[in-house]
Write a protein that holds these residues in place. Structure first.
Motif, PDB file in Angstrom:
ATOM      1  N   VAL A   1      42.085  11.550  45.128  1.00  0.00           N
ATOM      2  CA  VAL A   1      41.789  10.180  45.562  1.00  0.00           C
ATOM      3  C   VAL A   1      40.486   9.721  44.907  1.00  0.00           C
ATOM      4  CG1 VAL A   1      41.184   8.748  47.567  1.00  0.00           C
ATOM      5  CG2 VAL A   1      42.936  10.532  47.785  1.00  0.00           C
TER       6      VAL A   1
ATOM      7  N   MET B   1      43.995  11.179  55.822  1.00  0.00           N
ATOM      8  CA  MET B   1      44.365  11.266  54.407  1.00  0.00           C
ATOM      9  C   MET B   1      43.713  12.499  53.769  1.00  0.00           C
ATOM     10  SD  MET B   1      43.742   8.532  51.343  1.00  0.00           S
ATOM     11  CE  MET B   1      41.983   8.761  51.255  1.00  0.00           C
TER      12      MET B   1
ATOM     13  N   VAL C   1      45.451   8.491  43.853  1.00  0.00           N
ATOM     14  CA  VAL C   1      45.298   7.376  44.793  1.00  0.00           C
ATOM     15  C   VAL C   1      44.041   6.601  44.397  1.00  0.00           C
ATOM     16  CG1 VAL C   1      44.892   6.727  47.212  1.00  0.00           C
ATOM     17  CG2 VAL C   1      46.344   8.717  46.678  1.00  0.00           C
TER      18      VAL C   1
ATOM     19  N   CYS D   1      51.359   8.470  48.822  1.00  0.00           N
ATOM     20  CA  CYS D   1      50.234   9.227  48.233  1.00  0.00           C
ATOM     21  C   CYS D   1      50.722  10.550  47.654  1.00  0.00           C
ATOM     22  CB  CYS D   1      49.160   9.511  49.277  1.00  0.00           C
ATOM     23  SG  CYS D   1      48.276   8.045  49.836  1.00  0.00           S
TER      24      CYS D   1
END
Ligand code: IPM
Ligand code: MN
Length: 353
Positions: free
Chosen positions: A270, A96, A69, A63
């Motif tokens: 993300v 995350m 992501v 990542c």
């Protein structure tokens, strides 16, 4: 442009919708001459099963090194009803967020004209609803000090001024680019943390005279979202309130399977659907891939690729107009398409443009 994408498919329907998101991304990038490279990595229950950790170090590294992501979903029923489980898939998502410093979660609540009839609210209330919820994502009760004893347990809802300032700044910038209306949602009549939010917001509002700022208690906001969703333009709130209000928001549009989100902050952004892993539907080819596909549009737009994002959005609209829809949003008597078929139709449509 060259893009390195980390693909975290996760659990439940995650892998199925992930494949469709990647296929659409690939088709768009090919059309516009962008190079895109994917690296898959484990997260959630899949990662617990494989290596005992819901967000393994290797996934973190992949990542970190990626430009973005593309995330799908985590969660597995085998952990849900076991309060003694030491590791849970959701911890992977939280790790995350924390490790990538993803403090701003952008969740658009947008209606699709042809789906308004699917909303539990009356058409005339939902028509034209279009707002963004900006949810603080790395603070508050989710990450504050916790204690879990047999007879007593607590979570601490702590926020610092810099944490509040940076998320409000994101919210004001969104409001400036939209209809210039920001609603700060809190519970300042009861919570000290909310009073800090409100104080900081009142100070910052002076720097954004072009934006109308209003303040609303969270209970009232929950009600207003149902009574008059068109009232909102940009709403900003703390982690826990944002979690709850965005589930409510997703219902307004008629299907949870339609809403994408972006989480941004200090490191790699993300992009993910707001829905969960829907384990009951796993492998059945019935999950709606549109939220994942629209997450690809948000990803492209994040990198300034407006025409590319727009092509994805138009392809999604075209599939809805053509009644190429998964079962939960199909009109009566219409053919029911699977996850794969909807994805493939969208890829074909993009290739034909
Ligand atoms: C979300 C989810 C997560 C959250 C869960 C899966 C930990 O509900 O992204 O809204 O509570 O933040
Ligand atoms: Mn949630």
């Amino acid at each position: 442009m060259k893009l390195n994408i980390a693909v975290l498919a996760g659990d439940g329907i995650g892998p199925e919708i992930s494949v469709q998101g990647v296929a659409v991304m690939t088709a768009v990038c090919k059309k516009f001459g962008h190079e895109v490279d994917y690296k898959e990595a484990l997260v959630g229950a899949a990662a617990i099963d494989a290596v005992g950790d819901p967000f393994p170090e290797n996934t973190f590294r992949i990542c970190k090194e990626a430009d973005a992501v593309l995330f799908s979903s985590v969660g597995d029923p085998k952990f849900d009803n076991d309060p003694t489980a030491k590791v849970r898939p959701e911890q992977g998502l939280l790790a995350m967020r924390k490790k990538l410093g993803l403090f701003a979660n952008i969740r658009p609540v947008q209606t699709f004209k042809c789906l308004v009839h699917k909303s539990p609210l009356k058409d005339e209330l939902v028509n034209g609803a279009d707002f963004i919820c900006i949810r603080e994502l790395t603070g508050g009760m989710y990450f504050g000090e916790k204690h879990e004893g047999d007879d007593m347990a607590y979570d601490t809802n702590k926020y610092t001024r810099p944490e509040v300032e940076r998320i409000l700044k994101v919210a004001y910038e969104y409001a400036r680019r939209r209809r210039k209306h920001l609603t700060v949602v809190d519970k300042a009549n009861v919570l000290a943390s909310s009073r800090l939010w409100r104080k900081v917001a009142q100070e910052m509002a002076l720097n954004y005279p072009d934006v109308t700022t209003d303040y609303m208690y969270v209970d009232n906001a929950a009600m207003r979202m149902i009574q008059e969703p068109t009232f909102f333009d940009v709403m900003v709130t703390e982690n826990t309130f944002g979690d709850i209000l965005t589930d409510e928001g997703s219902c307004i549009t008629g299907s949870m399977g339609l809403l994408p989100s972006a989480s941004t902050g200090e490191s790699t952004p993300v992009f993910e659907p707001i829905h969960g892993s829907w384990p009951q539907a796993k492998g059945l080819n019935i999950a709606n891939p549109l939220a994942q596909i629209l997450s690809v549009a948000m990803l492209l737009e994040y990198f300034g690729l407006q025409a590319e994002g727009d092509l994805v959005r138009r392809a999604v609209d075209a599939s809805l107009d053509a009644n190429v829809r998964t079962p939960e949003i199909q009109v009566e008597g219409g053919a029911k398409y699977g996850t794969k078929e909807v994805g493939q139709w969208i890829v074909d449509w993009i290739e034909k443009q």
